[in-house]
Each structure stands twice: as C-alpha cells, then as structure tokens.
Design an enzyme around this catalytic site. Structure first.
Site, PDB file in Angstrom:
ATOM      1  N   ASP A  15       0.859  -1.183   0.000  1.00 32.46           N
ATOM      2  CA  ASP A  15       0.000   0.000   0.000  1.00 32.46           C
ATOM      3  C   ASP A  15       0.894   1.230   0.000  1.00 32.46           C
ATOM      4  O   ASP A  15       2.100   1.126   0.237  1.00 32.46           O
ATOM      5  CB  ASP A  15      -0.903  -0.001   1.246  1.00 32.46           C
ATOM      6  CG  ASP A  15      -1.806   1.233   1.275  1.00 32.46           C
ATOM      7  OD1 ASP A  15      -2.429   1.531   0.249  1.00 32.46           O
ATOM      8  OD2 ASP A  15      -1.866   1.913   2.316  1.00 32.46           O
ATOM      9  N   SER A  16       0.293   2.374  -0.222  1.00 28.08           N
ATOM     10  CA  SER A  16       1.051   3.621  -0.191  1.00 28.08           C
ATOM     11  C   SER A  16       1.554   3.930   1.223  1.00 28.08           C
ATOM     12  O   SER A  16       2.468   4.726   1.377  1.00 28.08           O
ATOM     13  CB  SER A  16       0.158   4.762  -0.673  1.00 28.08           C
ATOM     14  OG  SER A  16      -1.030   4.788   0.083  1.00 28.08           O
ATOM     15  N   CYS A  78      -3.787  -0.876  -2.150  1.00 26.08           N
ATOM     16  CA  CYS A  78      -4.070   0.538  -2.422  1.00 26.08           C
ATOM     17  C   CYS A  78      -5.045   0.678  -3.602  1.00 26.08           C
ATOM     18  O   CYS A  78      -4.776   0.162  -4.691  1.00 26.08           O
ATOM     19  CB  CYS A  78      -2.743   1.221  -2.745  1.00 26.08           C
ATOM     20  SG  CYS A  78      -2.902   2.947  -3.157  1.00 26.08           S
ATOM     21  N   GLU A 157      -5.597   8.697   9.595  1.00 22.01           N
ATOM     22  CA  GLU A 157      -4.223   8.597  10.103  1.00 22.01           C
ATOM     23  C   GLU A 157      -4.112   9.222  11.499  1.00 22.01           C
ATOM     24  O   GLU A 157      -3.339   8.786  12.327  1.00 22.01           O
ATOM     25  CB  GLU A 157      -3.252   9.303   9.148  1.00 22.01           C
ATOM     26  CG  GLU A 157      -3.204   8.691   7.774  1.00 22.01           C
ATOM     27  CD  GLU A 157      -1.917   7.949   7.487  1.00 22.01           C
ATOM     28  OE1 GLU A 157      -0.925   8.218   8.153  1.00 22.01           O
ATOM     29  OE2 GLU A 157      -1.928   7.091   6.574  1.00 22.01           O
ATOM     30  N   CYS A 189     -11.190   3.206  -0.670  1.00 18.37           N
ATOM     31  CA  CYS A 189      -9.871   3.659  -0.219  1.00 18.37           C
ATOM     32  C   CYS A 189      -9.513   2.866   1.026  1.00 18.37           C
ATOM     33  O   CYS A 189     -10.379   2.609   1.867  1.00 18.37           O
ATOM     34  CB  CYS A 189      -9.923   5.152   0.099  1.00 18.37           C
ATOM     35  SG  CYS A 189      -8.419   5.773   0.880  1.00 18.37           S
ATOM     36  N   HIS A 191      -8.142   3.535   3.750  1.00 16.97           N
ATOM     37  CA  HIS A 191      -8.341   4.130   5.071  1.00 16.97           C
ATOM     38  C   HIS A 191      -9.809   4.206   5.514  1.00 16.97           C
ATOM     39  O   HIS A 191     -10.087   4.352   6.694  1.00 16.97           O
ATOM     40  CB  HIS A 191      -7.791   5.558   5.077  1.00 16.97           C
ATOM     41  CG  HIS A 191      -6.305   5.651   5.068  1.00 16.97           C
ATOM     42  ND1 HIS A 191      -5.546   5.124   4.048  1.00 16.97           N
ATOM     43  CD2 HIS A 191      -5.439   6.205   5.950  1.00 16.97           C
ATOM     44  CE1 HIS A 191      -4.263   5.366   4.306  1.00 16.97           C
ATOM     45  NE2 HIS A 191      -4.183   6.023   5.448  1.00 16.97           N
TER      46      HIS A 191
HETATM   47  N1  DGL Z   1      -3.937   3.789  -0.069  1.00 11.68           N
HETATM   48  C1  DGL Z   1      -4.603   4.860  -0.751  1.00 11.68           C
HETATM   49  C2  DGL Z   1      -5.811   4.310  -1.506  1.00 11.68           C
HETATM   50  O1  DGL Z   1      -6.396   3.324  -1.111  1.00 11.68           O
HETATM   51  C3  DGL Z   1      -5.050   5.954   0.198  1.00 11.68           C
HETATM   52  C4  DGL Z   1      -3.925   6.772   0.750  1.00 11.68           C
HETATM   53  C5  DGL Z   1      -3.162   7.497  -0.334  1.00 11.68           C
HETATM   54  O2  DGL Z   1      -3.691   8.476  -0.907  1.00 11.68           O
HETATM   55  O3  DGL Z   1      -2.059   7.074  -0.620  1.00 11.68           O
HETATM   56  O4  DGL Z   1      -6.185   4.869  -2.509  1.00 11.68           O
END
Ligand code: DGL
Length: 268
Positions: A15-16, A78, A157, A189, A191
């Site tokens: 993931d990011s 992600c 976060e 997403c 999060h």
């Molecule tokens: N992991 C990203 C997503 O699911 C969310 C956080 C980001 O913008 O990197 O799109």
C-alpha cells in the site's frame, strides 16, 4: 500459481502507507495460517493526489520489493494503485496480482437493489473511472456516483475515527451521494473502513457500506483455496512489515489500526 515451493511462501501486500493494514487485518482473520509480508511506502504516501505515471512507477517498485522476499502473490491493497497499475503489474510479473477494485465492485452489484451505487475514494481513484468501468462491466444498467474525499485519509491517520468533526466532514462530502438515492456505498480507499461509524451516520442507516478490505481478502482466500487445494498449516504464521520511512510513526498508528503490537518493522 506455480506449484511446489510457492504455497509455503508468504502473501505479499503493498500500500502507499498504513491504510493497507485494513487488508492485512482481514487476511489475518480469513487466512489465519498464512504468512504475510506487508510493504507500506510511507516515504511517498499519499498516492491519491499523484499522477497516473507516478502511481504506476511506485507500484512496480513496490512489487519488486515484495518479490525480493519471494512472495507467492501480490495483493495491491491501495485503491489508487489498483486503479492505474494492475494491468502493468500483471504484464510485467509472473506472480498472481490481486487488486481491490473488482472484489468491491462485484459485491456492490450483488447488494444493490435499486441499481444506484455510490463510490468514495481518493482523487486519483475517482479520476481513473476504474470503479465506474468495472461496475458497468458487470451490469450496464447500474448508475454509479463517485466522489473524491481527500480529507478522510488524514482524519483516519490521526485516529479521528468518530469525532464530531469527522462526522461533519463526512456529511458535507456525502450530501451529493445521499441526494442520488444510492442504496450501496463502496469505501474505495484503504483508510475508509476505519471511518465506518462516521460514514454510516453521514449517509444514513439504509445504505450498505462495502468494505473493500473484506472483499479482497475473500478473493485471495478463494484464489488460494482453488490453487492450493485447501492447504492446512499448523505452525504459527509469520507476519513481516517493511516500510520506506518513519518506522516509529508506523508502529504507533499500526497498533491503533491492527489492534496489536507490531514487533518487527524493517525500513527498506
Ligand atoms: N492507499 C490509498 C488508496 O487506497 C489511500 C492513501 C493514499 O492516498 O495514498 O487509494
């Protein structure tokens, strides 16, 4: 999936940043004996505000990090990466690559009764139109209403899952979707599952929320059951966490996210 050694290798997840831990949590719940290696690209988060080209490049690099650890598959937790990079990853790497868009979209199709589906996601995911394309690929008659909600990632976060300010922001973002009379809302997403309580309040009790973390974990389980013929392991699974920056910060937030301490975090 290749036979032999592979089934004893770990599932790779990237993931990011931290958000993909929602997927890890579901994988741990649905596949408790599997080893998991997680890579969070905390040095370059967020991806949701970046260009398609950058997201693809980062996704290739993240996959290479996981492959150094001989993972048997790569789960792209992600949504922004899944929206733009899935085809490229599948073309360039031999391991199975599982993304989050299809499982979430399929669940929405299964659940919607009035064929009006909402999607909330990062700006990058919404701009890719990947959810709209995928849902319409299943059923052209479904109307899809997508909305970018960039403030949700920092709120999650920060751990502000149910604060009044989070509910207020959610109400503001979700008002246009509410007025479209959707009966299903995809949390597109990583999060957003943490904000479920606030989102439920904002969108109204009758709308079903789809947690793509849950759906992708089910898809991984189905894939492994088919390819590994119901492998059963009695040993304790190994969970490894790799990140590209700020290990202490990751440890703190991850404890909040996973509800357990993470002992070993490696900075790569
Ligand atoms: N992991 C990203 C997503 O699911 C969310 C956080 C980001 O913008 O990197 O799109």
């Amino acid at each position: 999936m290749r036979k032999g050694r592979d089934k004893d290798c770990a599932i790779g997840v990237f993931d990011s940043g931290l958000g993909g831990l929602t997927v890890v949590k579901e994988l741990m719940r649905q596949l408790p004996s599997e080893d998991i290696i997680y890579y969070g690209d905390t040095a370059r988060v967020p991806y949701g505000t970046k260009s398609k080209e950058s997201i693809i490049r980062f996704s290739i690099e993240n996959t290479k990090v996981l492959l150094k650890h001989k993972v048997k598959m790569v789960v792209v937790a992600c949504n922004s990466s899944s929206s733009y990079a899935l085809d490229t990853l599948r073309r360039n790497f031999r391991v199975p690559v599982v993304g989050v868009i299809h499982p979430g979209a399929k669940k929405a199709i299964d659940l919607t009764k009035n064929k009006r589906v909402g999607v909330i996601a990062t700006s990058a995911t919404v701009a890719s139109h990947e959810y709209v394309r995928t849902i319409k690929g299943y059923d052209k008659g479904v109307k899809v209403f997508a909305k970018a909600c960039p403030l949700f990632v920092p709120l999650a976060e920060e751990g502000w899952f149910r604060k009044p300010v989070t509910v207020d922001i959610a109400k503001e973002y979700l008002a246009p979707l509410r007025s479209k009379n959707i009966d299903v809302l995809i949390l597109g997403c990583t999060h957003y599952p943490f904000l479920k309580g606030a989102l439920k309040k904002a969108v109204g009790g009758k709308v079903e929320l789809i947690d793509s973390a849950k759906e992708v974990a089910s898809a991984v389980r189905a894939l492994l059951t088919a390819s590994e013929n119901g492998k059963v392991s009695t040993r304790k699974p190994r969970h490894k966490f790799l990140i590209s920056d700020r290990p202490q910060e990751f440890k703190r937030i991850a404890k909040n996210f996973l509800g357990r301490d993470i002992k070993h975090i490696t900075k790569v």
